[in-house]
Design a protein around this motif. Sequence first.
Motif, mmCIF file in Angstrom:
data_model
loop_
_atom_site.group_PDB
_atom_site.id
_atom_site.type_symbol
_atom_site.label_atom_id
_atom_site.label_comp_id
_atom_site.label_asym_id
_atom_site.label_seq_id
_atom_site.Cartn_x
_atom_site.Cartn_y
_atom_site.Cartn_z
ATOM 1 N N ARG A 49 -4.769 -7.366 1.014
ATOM 2 C CA ARG A 49 -6.030 -8.009 0.648
ATOM 3 C C ARG A 49 -5.859 -9.391 0.049
ATOM 4 N N PHE A 50 -4.661 -9.726 -0.463
ATOM 5 C CA PHE A 50 -4.430 -11.045 -1.028
ATOM 6 C C PHE A 50 -3.560 -11.930 -0.135
ATOM 7 N N GLY A 51 -3.327 -11.474 1.094
ATOM 8 C CA GLY A 51 -2.620 -12.306 2.051
ATOM 9 C C GLY A 51 -1.112 -12.195 2.022
ATOM 10 N N ASN A 52 -0.569 -11.220 1.304
ATOM 11 C CA ASN A 52 0.863 -10.966 1.407
ATOM 12 C C ASN A 52 1.147 -10.376 2.785
ATOM 13 N N GLN A 53 2.242 -10.807 3.383
ATOM 14 C CA GLN A 53 2.590 -10.403 4.742
ATOM 15 C C GLN A 53 3.941 -9.702 4.740
ATOM 16 N N ASN A 54 4.089 -8.724 5.614
ATOM 17 C CA ASN A 54 5.346 -8.003 5.759
ATOM 18 C C ASN A 54 5.791 -8.028 7.211
ATOM 19 N N HIS A 103 -9.548 -14.708 -4.386
ATOM 20 C CA HIS A 103 -8.766 -14.857 -3.151
ATOM 21 C C HIS A 103 -8.489 -13.523 -2.463
ATOM 22 N N SER A 104 -9.395 -12.579 -2.577
ATOM 23 C CA SER A 104 -9.265 -11.350 -1.799
ATOM 24 C C SER A 104 -9.894 -11.568 -0.426
ATOM 25 N N MET A 105 -9.458 -10.785 0.529
ATOM 26 C CA MET A 105 -9.839 -11.014 1.923
ATOM 27 C C MET A 105 -11.321 -10.724 2.170
ATOM 28 N N ARG A 106 -11.948 -11.595 2.947
ATOM 29 C CA ARG A 106 -13.341 -11.403 3.329
ATOM 30 C C ARG A 106 -13.499 -11.595 4.829
ATOM 31 N N ILE A 107 -14.570 -11.056 5.358
ATOM 32 C CA ILE A 107 -14.881 -11.225 6.776
ATOM 33 C C ILE A 107 -15.634 -12.536 6.971
ATOM 34 N N VAL A 108 -15.118 -13.403 7.792
ATOM 35 C CA VAL A 108 -15.805 -14.646 8.147
ATOM 36 C C VAL A 108 -16.735 -14.402 9.326
ATOM 37 N N SER A 109 -16.194 -13.748 10.364
ATOM 38 C CA SER A 109 -16.993 -13.460 11.557
ATOM 39 C C SER A 109 -16.434 -12.239 12.255
ATOM 40 N N VAL A 110 -17.302 -11.556 12.978
ATOM 41 C CA VAL A 110 -16.877 -10.455 13.846
ATOM 42 C C VAL A 110 -17.045 -10.906 15.284
ATOM 43 N N HIS A 111 -16.153 -10.458 16.146
ATOM 44 C CA HIS A 111 -16.212 -10.871 17.540
ATOM 45 C C HIS A 111 -17.410 -10.204 18.233
ATOM 46 N N PRO A 112 -17.926 -10.821 19.277
ATOM 47 C CA PRO A 112 -19.058 -10.230 20.000
ATOM 48 C C PRO A 112 -18.773 -8.782 20.393
ATOM 49 N N GLY A 113 -19.737 -7.907 20.106
ATOM 50 C CA GLY A 113 -19.582 -6.486 20.416
ATOM 51 C C GLY A 113 -18.921 -5.676 19.324
ATOM 52 N N VAL A 114 -18.527 -6.325 18.233
ATOM 53 C CA VAL A 114 -17.863 -5.644 17.109
ATOM 54 C C VAL A 114 -18.807 -5.668 15.904
ATOM 55 N N SER A 115 -18.862 -4.586 15.157
ATOM 56 C CA SER A 115 -19.700 -4.523 13.963
ATOM 57 C C SER A 115 -18.854 -4.685 12.705
ATOM 58 N N VAL A 116 -19.522 -5.048 11.621
ATOM 59 C CA VAL A 116 -18.845 -5.126 10.321
ATOM 60 C C VAL A 116 -18.285 -3.765 9.940
ATOM 61 N N ASP A 117 -19.036 -2.712 10.200
ATOM 62 C CA ASP A 117 -18.571 -1.358 9.867
ATOM 63 C C ASP A 117 -17.294 -1.011 10.614
ATOM 64 N N GLU A 118 -17.208 -1.422 11.871
ATOM 65 C CA GLU A 118 -15.998 -1.146 12.653
ATOM 66 C C GLU A 118 -14.789 -1.851 12.057
ATOM 67 N N VAL A 119 -14.969 -3.101 11.648
ATOM 68 C CA VAL A 119 -13.868 -3.844 11.026
ATOM 69 C C VAL A 119 -13.453 -3.168 9.724
ATOM 70 N N GLN A 120 -14.426 -2.747 8.920
ATOM 71 C CA GLN A 120 -14.096 -2.102 7.651
ATOM 72 C C GLN A 120 -13.371 -0.774 7.865
ATOM 73 N N LYS A 121 -13.796 0.004 8.860
ATOM 74 C CA LYS A 121 -13.148 1.297 9.125
ATOM 75 C C LYS A 121 -11.689 1.122 9.536
ATOM 76 N N GLN A 122 -11.376 -0.009 10.128
ATOM 77 C CA GLN A 122 -10.005 -0.262 10.568
ATOM 78 C C GLN A 122 -9.185 -1.029 9.528
ATOM 79 N N THR A 123 -9.694 -1.089 8.294
ATOM 80 C CA THR A 123 -9.028 -1.796 7.198
ATOM 81 C C THR A 123 -8.854 -0.835 6.025
ATOM 82 N N VAL A 126 -14.522 -8.147 1.481
ATOM 83 C CA VAL A 126 -15.691 -8.851 0.967
ATOM 84 C C VAL A 126 -16.579 -9.221 2.155
ATOM 85 N N VAL A 127 -17.863 -8.920 2.042
ATOM 86 C CA VAL A 127 -18.810 -9.197 3.117
ATOM 87 C C VAL A 127 -19.872 -10.149 2.584
ATOM 88 N N GLN A 128 -19.825 -11.404 3.061
ATOM 89 C CA GLN A 128 -20.777 -12.429 2.638
ATOM 90 C C GLN A 128 -21.132 -13.304 3.836
#
Length: 237
Positions: free
Chosen positions: A93-98, A178-198, A203-205
């Motif tokens: 959520r803070f952008g650390n990568q592995n 600096h926690s991760m937020r959704i900027v945009s969802v791709h066409p055909g994708v919902s916010v709920d779908e993105v959240q379920k896969q996270t 953050v949703v704004q």
Amino acid sequence: MSDITRAEVCVAACADLFLGAGETLASPMGLIPSLGAKLARLTTEPDLLLSDGEAFLLTPESTVEGWLPYRKVFDVVAHGRRHVVMGANQVDRFGNQNISAIGDHAKPTRQLLGFRGAPGNTINHRTSYWVPRHSTRVLVEAVDVVSGVGYDRAVGPFHDIHRVVTNLAVLDFGTPDHSMRIVSVHPGVSVDEVQKQTSFPLVVQDVTETRLPTDEELDLIRTRLDPGSKRDKEVPQ
């Protein structure tokens, strides 16, 4: 325009990573980010510098147009004039990568690439991530090993985790903590779908829909940059 594929939306989203970059060294890793950088060079960012990853600067068609000695790369890196788009086996959520190992670092269940240049990249210049399979295994609460440095561990004036582009959405860290937020969802994708896969609450704004590539961009992608449609193998429709 209904025949636009998810892969082409992702290419355009990766091109937008470089908006306003000017004369910056782009270091995209992977097919979709590379197509995005080349597309940006041909459209919005003609001064963008594309490298073969070793010593040469290239046109979008991979014709050599300049020489960048290896030792000079470190001058570019250290002064923030580079934007790398890396992959991530895990990102939190803070952008650390592995990209190093899965499980306990002392006895990992899976050994990956290792730290590579991720620590130096993330503290010295702008870094974005490309995730072709957005899932709870990749978007995790906390990474097992910190390869790329996130905002909760940030040091240095050039630290800048810009965006995460996935096959479902575009995300950033433009929140007070600096926690991760959704900027945009791709066409055909919902916010709920993105959240379920996270694995953590996003953050949703003011979430928008990721833009479609323009007719010019589609023509460049399909006829000039990737006529063999390799993009659709990386991001199936």
